[in-house]
Design an enzyme around this catalytic site. Structure first.
Site, PDB file in Angstrom:
ATOM      1  N   GLU A  47       0.831  -1.218   0.000  1.00 20.21           N
ATOM      2  CA  GLU A  47       0.000   0.000   0.000  1.00 20.21           C
ATOM      3  C   GLU A  47       0.863   1.264   0.000  1.00 20.21           C
ATOM      4  O   GLU A  47       0.547   2.234  -0.670  1.00 20.21           O
ATOM      5  CB  GLU A  47      -0.936   0.006   1.215  1.00 20.21           C
ATOM      6  N   TYR A  92       9.435   9.925  -3.612  1.00 15.21           N
ATOM      7  CA  TYR A  92       8.764  10.224  -2.331  1.00 15.21           C
ATOM      8  C   TYR A  92       9.392   9.398  -1.201  1.00 15.21           C
ATOM      9  O   TYR A  92       8.770   8.527  -0.606  1.00 15.21           O
ATOM     10  CB  TYR A  92       7.260   9.967  -2.425  1.00 15.21           C
ATOM     11  N   TYR A 130      -6.186   6.489   5.015  1.00 12.67           N
ATOM     12  CA  TYR A 130      -6.298   5.559   3.888  1.00 12.67           C
ATOM     13  C   TYR A 130      -5.538   4.264   4.179  1.00 12.67           C
ATOM     14  O   TYR A 130      -6.092   3.164   4.065  1.00 12.67           O
ATOM     15  CB  TYR A 130      -5.773   6.195   2.581  1.00 12.67           C
ATOM     16  N   ASP A 148      -9.414   6.517  -2.117  1.00 14.01           N
ATOM     17  CA  ASP A 148      -8.272   7.027  -2.883  1.00 14.01           C
ATOM     18  C   ASP A 148      -8.815   7.581  -4.199  1.00 14.01           C
ATOM     19  O   ASP A 148     -10.034   7.673  -4.386  1.00 14.01           O
ATOM     20  CB  ASP A 148      -7.209   5.937  -3.107  1.00 14.01           C
TER      21      ASP A 148
END
Ligand code: SF4
Length: 378
Positions: A47, A92, A130, A148
């Protein structure tokens, strides 16, 4: 099948919708590696990797990660260099640092076992509503919603929901709708997988949440959705009223801004000058060649780099331009090979043996430059 929003208070339409989604997913789910496990650690890793990143990109990263760091204890104890190398190219990078912080918190506070309790999951570093909902529902079959981009698109079209989903009040509408659907799924008889399926699904809550995401990824796509193949088209307001392209009503993004950099590949024998980006900046801890940002009007990039880095450059030759996009920037990295006279000033970089480059994680643009300069994997 009636639209679920047409009967406030009634659960009949919701049940019908949920049943269709459950059945559709059981038959149509893509065979993805993280669907073969109920291990919350593996599901959590998948995820986090899938945030901002496409499925086909994630698959090899996920498989390599689980081979090298198969459990929480090994993630908690891994070196920063190894973690960044395993994540190199996914971008990221705060995600990978938070993965380790969370693993260390689980080892310290939960005896190394992934917590089942939703609030305990939510309290872990890097885990928001989430991700907590995804792990909770997919690994433990808890009736927790997830929202999402894919879920937003499906629900916005199903119910013709107006307003920008980034707006807090509108976003809450999606969360409460998703909560209602997963709660409905939890009350229905368990869906059965077709004979021979190798998928591991914890139960209806897992299936319902994944079905919404899967429908958005494969059928209810941003452009040219395949409405004739959609299991819920009979209850879809946007489809029935021919307004599919109008939903979701996301505000148009700002156009990308251009940025120019000059980067230098400076070798001395079998070493090359590289530097590590500091903590607290974009791509923190990753490696790069010495570089400086240029004014868009700059006409002599080499001279600009030489001045900014206080380096005396000789034997300069061009390596071409590397283009790269990150968030809302379109970056051009103008690349040169050069020699430097004298000792480079502090902070310019570290002379690193070429044989060590493969062990270090570089930013995406500088990975391209590594290849361009013939120093990286081809
Ligand atoms: Fe999306 Fe079309 Fe299905 Fe509606 S009918 S949910 S617009 S794919």
């Amino acid at each position: 099948m009636k639209p679920i929003g047409s009967q406030p208070g009634s659960t009949t339409a919701s049940r019908q919708l949920v049943r269709r989604l459950l059945t559709w997913f059981a038959i149509n789910a893509r065979d993805l590696p993280w669907r073969h496990t109920l291990d919350p650690y593996a599901i959590w890793v998948s995820e986090i990797m899938l945030q901002q990143t496409q499925v086909k990109t994630v698959i090899p990263y996920y498989e390599r990660w689980l081979r090298e760091l198969p459990d929480l204890a090994r993630l908690a104890g891994a070196s920063s260099e190894r973690l960044h190398k395993l994540w190199e190219g996914l971008g990221y990078y705060t995600r990978v640092r938070n993965l380790q912080k969370a693993a260390q918190a689980i080892v310290a506070q939960h005896d190394g076992r992934f917590p089942r309790d939703f609030d305990a999951i939510l309290a872990l570093p890097g885990i928001g509503r989430y991700t907590a909902g995804a792990v909770s529902s997919i690994a433990f079959n808890e009736p927790r919603p997830i929202v999402d981009g894919n879920v937003i698109r499906v629900l916005a079209r199903l119910l013709a929901i107006s307003g920008d989903p980034k707006d807090k009040a509108v976003a809450e509408q999606f969360w409460s709708l998703a909560a209602r659907l997963v709660a409905t799924a939890s009350q229905l008889p368990p869906v059965a997988l077709p004979a021979g399926s190798l998928l591991q699904l914890a139960g209806n809550c897992s299936v319902l949440n994944q079905s919404l995401m899967e429908l958005g990824a494969t059928v209810c796509t941003p452009v040219n959705p395949r409405c004739p193949d959609c299991p819920v088209r009979a209850g879809c307001v946007a489809h029935q009223t021919d307004r599919v392209a109008r939903f979701p009503q996301t505000e148009k993004r700002q156009s990308a801004a251009r940025r120019r950099f000059v980067a230098l590949v400076i070798r001395r024998g079998n070493k090359v000058l590289i530097r590590q980006r500091p903590a607290g900046v974009v791509n923190a801890h990753l490696w790069e060649f010495p570089n400086v940002e240029l004014d868009l009007q700059e006409t002599d990039p080499v001279n600009a780099a030489s001045r900014a880095l206080t380096l005396k450059l000789t034997n300069v030759s061009g390596l071409g331009a590397v283009r790269h996009s990150i968030t809302r920037y379109r970056i051009t990295l103008e690349c040169y090979r050069a020699n430097a006279l004298g000792r480079p000033p502090r902070g310019t970089g570290r002379w690193t043996p070429l044989t060590q480059l493969n062990e270090l994680a570089f930013t995406a643009a500088h990975q391209k430059l590594l290849k361009r300069a013939g120093l990286g994997p081809t």
